[in-house]
Structures are given as C-alpha cells and as structure tokens.
Design a protein around this motif. Sequence first.
Motif, PDB file in Angstrom:
ATOM      1  N   GLY A 127       4.605  12.256  -4.570  1.00  0.00           N
ATOM      2  CA  GLY A 127       4.251  10.904  -4.984  1.00  0.00           C
ATOM      3  C   GLY A 127       3.803  10.052  -3.810  1.00  0.00           C
ATOM      4  N   ALA A 128       4.509  10.167  -2.679  1.00  0.00           N
ATOM      5  CA  ALA A 128       4.109   9.423  -1.481  1.00  0.00           C
ATOM      6  C   ALA A 128       2.737   9.872  -0.993  1.00  0.00           C
ATOM      7  N   GLN A 129       2.476  11.188  -1.054  1.00  0.00           N
ATOM      8  CA  GLN A 129       1.176  11.703  -0.647  1.00  0.00           C
ATOM      9  C   GLN A 129       0.072  11.182  -1.567  1.00  0.00           C
ATOM     10  N   ALA A 130       0.378  11.101  -2.861  1.00  0.00           N
ATOM     11  CA  ALA A 130      -0.608  10.569  -3.813  1.00  0.00           C
ATOM     12  C   ALA A 130      -0.904   9.106  -3.538  1.00  0.00           C
ATOM     13  N   SER A 131       0.115   8.337  -3.135  1.00  0.00           N
ATOM     14  CA  SER A 131      -0.123   6.917  -2.845  1.00  0.00           C
ATOM     15  C   SER A 131      -1.054   6.750  -1.654  1.00  0.00           C
ATOM     16  N   ILE A 132      -0.898   7.606  -0.640  1.00  0.00           N
ATOM     17  CA  ILE A 132      -1.807   7.548   0.517  1.00  0.00           C
ATOM     18  C   ILE A 132      -3.226   7.899   0.079  1.00  0.00           C
ATOM     19  N   ALA A 133      -3.349   9.001  -0.684  1.00  0.00           N
ATOM     20  CA  ALA A 133      -4.671   9.433  -1.134  1.00  0.00           C
ATOM     21  C   ALA A 133      -5.324   8.369  -2.000  1.00  0.00           C
ATOM     22  N   LEU A 134      -4.550   7.728  -2.868  1.00  0.00           N
ATOM     23  CA  LEU A 134      -5.111   6.726  -3.775  1.00  0.00           C
ATOM     24  C   LEU A 134      -5.725   5.557  -3.002  1.00  0.00           C
ATOM     25  N   GLY A 135      -5.062   5.133  -1.929  1.00  0.00           N
ATOM     26  CA  GLY A 135      -5.609   4.054  -1.116  1.00  0.00           C
ATOM     27  C   GLY A 135      -6.944   4.416  -0.496  1.00  0.00           C
ATOM     28  N   PHE A 136      -7.068   5.669  -0.011  1.00  0.00           N
ATOM     29  CA  PHE A 136      -8.322   6.080   0.620  1.00  0.00           C
ATOM     30  C   PHE A 136      -9.408   6.367  -0.416  1.00  0.00           C
ATOM     31  N   LYS A 309     -15.579  -6.063   6.729  1.00  0.00           N
ATOM     32  CA  LYS A 309     -14.897  -5.957   5.443  1.00  0.00           C
ATOM     33  C   LYS A 309     -14.180  -4.622   5.323  1.00  0.00           C
ATOM     34  N   ARG A 310     -14.802  -3.579   5.853  1.00  0.00           N
ATOM     35  CA  ARG A 310     -14.153  -2.270   5.823  1.00  0.00           C
ATOM     36  C   ARG A 310     -12.909  -2.270   6.691  1.00  0.00           C
ATOM     37  N   GLY A 311     -13.005  -2.922   7.839  1.00  0.00           N
ATOM     38  CA  GLY A 311     -11.844  -3.015   8.711  1.00  0.00           C
ATOM     39  C   GLY A 311     -10.703  -3.747   8.032  1.00  0.00           C
ATOM     40  N   ALA A 312     -11.031  -4.814   7.273  1.00  0.00           N
ATOM     41  CA  ALA A 312      -9.994  -5.556   6.555  1.00  0.00           C
ATOM     42  C   ALA A 312      -9.339  -4.685   5.489  1.00  0.00           C
ATOM     43  N   PHE A 313     -10.134  -3.837   4.824  1.00  0.00           N
ATOM     44  CA  PHE A 313      -9.596  -2.929   3.803  1.00  0.00           C
ATOM     45  C   PHE A 313      -8.601  -1.962   4.437  1.00  0.00           C
ATOM     46  N   ILE A 314      -8.997  -1.349   5.562  1.00  0.00           N
ATOM     47  CA  ILE A 314      -8.108  -0.396   6.230  1.00  0.00           C
ATOM     48  C   ILE A 314      -6.870  -1.099   6.763  1.00  0.00           C
TER      49      ILE A 314
END
Length: 647
Positions: A127-136, A309-314
């Motif tokens: 689940g934690a791995q999915a949360s990381i993937a979902l953000g990217f 804007k991309r930097g703000a997203f990351i």
Amino acid sequence: MIAEAGLAALWFAAALAALQLILAAVGVARDQHDAMRAVRPIAIVQGLLAAAAMLLLIAVFVRSDMSVLLVAENSHSAKPLIYKIAGTWGNHEGSMLLWVTILGLAGGAVAILEHRLDQRTLIATLGAQASIALGFYAFLLFSSNPFTRITPPPADGNGLNPLLQDPGLAFHPPTLYIGYVGISVAFSFAVGAMVTRDVGPAFARAMRPWVLGAWVFLTLGITAGSYWSYYILGWGGWWFWDPVENASLMPWLAATALLHSVTVLATRDGLRAWTIMLAVVAFSMSMVGTFLVRSGILTSVHSFAVDPKRGAFILALLAIYIGGAMTLFALRVSTIRAGSTFELVSREGALVANNLLLSVILGIVLIGTLYPIVAAGMGVQLSVGPPFFDKTTGPIALVLFAIMAAGPLIRWRRDGINPLTQRMTIPIAVTTFALASLIALVPSMPLMPMLGLAIAPGLAVASVAPLWKRDLRRTPLFTYGMVIAHLGIAVSVAGMACETAFTKETLVAASVGEAKRVGPYQVTLEGITPIVGPNWTALQATLLVNQIGSNGEPAGTAFRLYPQSRYFANPVTTTSESAIATRAGGQLYTVLGQPADDGRWQLRLWWKPFVTLIWLGGILVAFGGTLSLLGRIRREARTTQRVAVPA
C-alpha cells in the motif's frame, strides 16, 4: 496510435495504483483477507502496465514520430539508434516515466517474491508503495505527460543535447533510478512495519536485499556518472561537487548507513528505531535529488526541467511522503522496542559510529547544496564549491575510514580495547610505515592527500583481515562481499589521493610540429584534420606521444591520440571530445581547444597518476555488494529448505 496506447496504459496503471492503495488500507485496517489477497495481483499488473507505457514511448522515439511533442523536442531522425532509445529518458518526461516504471516493476517484484513477512505487514508495504507510485503517476498525467501530441508536426526534431549523446546515457540514469527505487521499496517496508507495529528482525531480513540491491546500483550509477563526466566534459575532473552530483551522493550516503543498520537489526535485533529513521532519511534524500534535478531551480548539464510548476508539484509530493512518514514515526516510535543492547566497544558500536559520521557528512553535503539556493531566493548570490566540501568532509571521512578498518575486527556485543589493538597491529603498522615513507619521500605533499595515501594501505590490509585463519572454502559469500567492498573503498581512496597530489597539468598554444611536455610524456601536435560523424562534424588533432626516460630522451613505443572539437547542427552545439591514454601508472588526458590568431592551437594536457583506481574501487565496491546480496539470498534459500523439510 502508439502514443495513445501508451497514455492509456499509464492511466490504467494509475487507476490500479489507486485501487491497490485503497484495498491495502481497507484490508489492513479491517483485517479483511479478501481485500488483502487482491493486492498482490493488482501490484503485478500495475507494474506490467507501467512497463508497457515505457516500451511504447521508446517505440515512438525509435520511429522518430515527430507528432509527439517529446520526440520533436528531444530527438532527430538522423540520430544513431542507440541515442534514439537512450534519448527516451534523456529528458524530463521520459526520465520520470522510467522512474515510475521501475517503481511499478519493483512493487510487482515485492508482491511475487516476498513470502517471509506477516501478511498484514506485506500488504501495508505494498500500500505504501502504491501511494508513492500514485503520486508520480499524477505528476506524469497532469504535469509532465510524455505522450502529448503536437499539431502540425515539425519536419524534424530539435535533437538530443550533444553532451548526452554518449553510451553513458544508456547506463548511468537507469542504474541510478534502480537505486533510487530500491530505496523507495525500503521506505515502503519501513512504513508498512510501522503501520502494523512489526519492526523486528523479520522485517529487516525482508528489507535488507532491497537496501543492498539499491546500494549496489547507486554505487554503479555514481561510478559510471563520474567517469562519464570526466571524459565527456573535457575539464579533467572526476568530481566537482556539482549540486546534481551531490543529489546522487546524498542517497548513497544514507543508503550506506541504512545498509549497516538493517544488518544489525536483521542479525542482532538492534537499532530498531535508527533503522526506521534511516529508511525515511534515505528516501527523503532521493526525493530531494528528484526535486533538484527536475524543478528548474538549478542550471546544470544534469538537470532537465525548467518549469517551476513542476518543481512545486514534486515539492508537494516530498512534503506529503516525508511529512507523513515522519508523523507516523513520531506516533509509533514509543511502540518500537529498543531491541538487544550492546557495549560501546563492539561491532554494533562501530557501526553506530560509522552511521553517525555518514550522517554528519550527509548533513554537510545537504547544507552546502541547499544553502546557495536558499540564499539566492533571498537575493544573495553565493557559491559553495569544492574547497568547502573538501575541507569539511575530508577530515570526517578519514575518521570514518579508520573506524571502517577496525569494525570487521571487533566482536559482536562486547569486546576489549587490548584484544582489538592486537588485531589491529598489522593495519596500524602498515599505515604508520606508509605515512613515514611519504613524509620522507614527498615532504611537500598536502596534508589531506598524504593522510589518505597513508590510510589506504592500512584500510586495505584491515579489509582482508576477516579472512585470516579461516577456511576459505567454508567462508560465507557475504563475508567475501564485505571484504571486497571495503577493499574497494581503500582502492578508491588511494586513487583520489594520488590524483589530488600528483596530477600535472599543461595549458599550451602549440603550432603543428611543436612538442610539449606533461608529466613523463612529450606530446607533439602533428596536424588538424576535418572529419564527419553520424550527426556531427569535427576538427580532429593528431597527437604523437612519446614517453620520456630518466635521461630526458624518448623511451618506449610512441602512440597517437585524437582529441576532437565537434560541431552538432541539431541542436547547434560545440563540444570537446577528450582523448585518453590509460597506462598502468595512470592516464594521459588530452583536449583540443580553440585556434589562436597566429595559427596555433590550444591544447590542455593532464597526466593523472593512478586516477583509474577511483573507478576500479567503485567497481569493487559494487561487486562486493553483489556478492553479499547473492550470499544473503543463498542463505535465505537454504534456511527455507531446512524449515520445509520437517513439514
């Protein structure tokens, strides 16, 4: 239709990541076995869909489909095939898709391979791995879509940055990304263990192969990147403390500390809270590196994005992931038992000291990297360069090497000063002899290189000491891995010290037929010739090189080097292609500069004694880590077989 299929695969992968996260959260919170059983296959399919999206992006680059904006901006039909393929990740969007592809495949691998953990802890990890993937996935789909079409398509593309048109592009970024993603898996294991309050040796044994694998790939990526910039940029240096170089070094430092800490937890049930904290810190450093490279906040040959804007997203992703993990750690730290205790003079104590020193170096590099950025935001322009990093990290690194030499010779739990001193007699004697010899033979050598050259042989002897009086046929493979990795550090230290202390540099303007001296070599400019490459033209110098004997006369067989000044039309760029001769005693490094008004040509010549030891040491470190990984996997397999036989 290829681009549309790739975008669809990306959307489906994102949807599955969201479903994976929801089912994992519900299953762990309510102990619903049906929900938990569905998480594993979803993780596998999600990884396959991400890989499909990456392969489809490679396909549009190979086909030179200029209707795809990313291809038009970063490729050209005249590029060689290898650069069309590697150029897929030689840009912002493609590199992020490669990142999330490796992330998805890693999650699928965890779902397939991991059977040692308690089910709830494993599902929480996925689940934690999915949360990381979902953000990217969200970052790619809403901020950096690699499959965006352009209408009308241009006749041809802008081309790839010529500095990236090198085989190193095919190797360096993927190895670094695999290392970064391995750290993310370790982070997910730590989050999963905190969620289920299952921090213990079993969790550490499950996490250790991922940490070790990530560390190996980070080592290979940094080593390859160092040599790539060394020969492609034409400035003759192997490390410049560039902010983006530091962005790859910081996760490696944290992963090195985490590797030692997770080993103590897996084998001795100690350093529980420290291991969790280091997993969070290591992932934080990889996220900081991602932010620096892709935010547009830095100007560097390594950086891709220039859109704030991309930097703000990351930055938002970094705050969510790291802030959430730190909050969870604060809530759960009181429930993490201390584990087994140990004395100050023990192998565990040496590993703690090792980790503390690595953390101090990490802090210095982080501050030195971010401080100019923060100052620039306040209107103050300043630079933090090699002198600062060398003077601050160098002395700490020497202490770290001394502890690293003693660590494998100290017993677990508790040891004594006198027995340890006896075991360290030979390494100490070798270091003392080397230092005395250097003072006598090269008294003008700067202090730090002298100390490095003195410590390196002592560290090398101490590295192989664990093999003394052992049956080498029965010695575990991971012990050989530790020995070789520590030996690799000693080799790299020797190379760094030699390069710093003994490098000879000559900057000249030479006429055709004129000879110049650098180190033990005489270099004669024989001529300048125009040549044509696959997608470039160049002026190529022919340099005749003779080794000079002790009598000042040429000795040995002469050879030629061919440095170039290349011109690329797409995009319009001029680059310097160095020509390097590698010999047993070092490297002769040559660069062709610009023509002078009087018909002479600028030449930059370096003689770098034993500089190749730097990268040889890095290869040995990675090889040692690989042996350790194979040894651990082999032991786990044997343990599983022994447990299964009685059943």
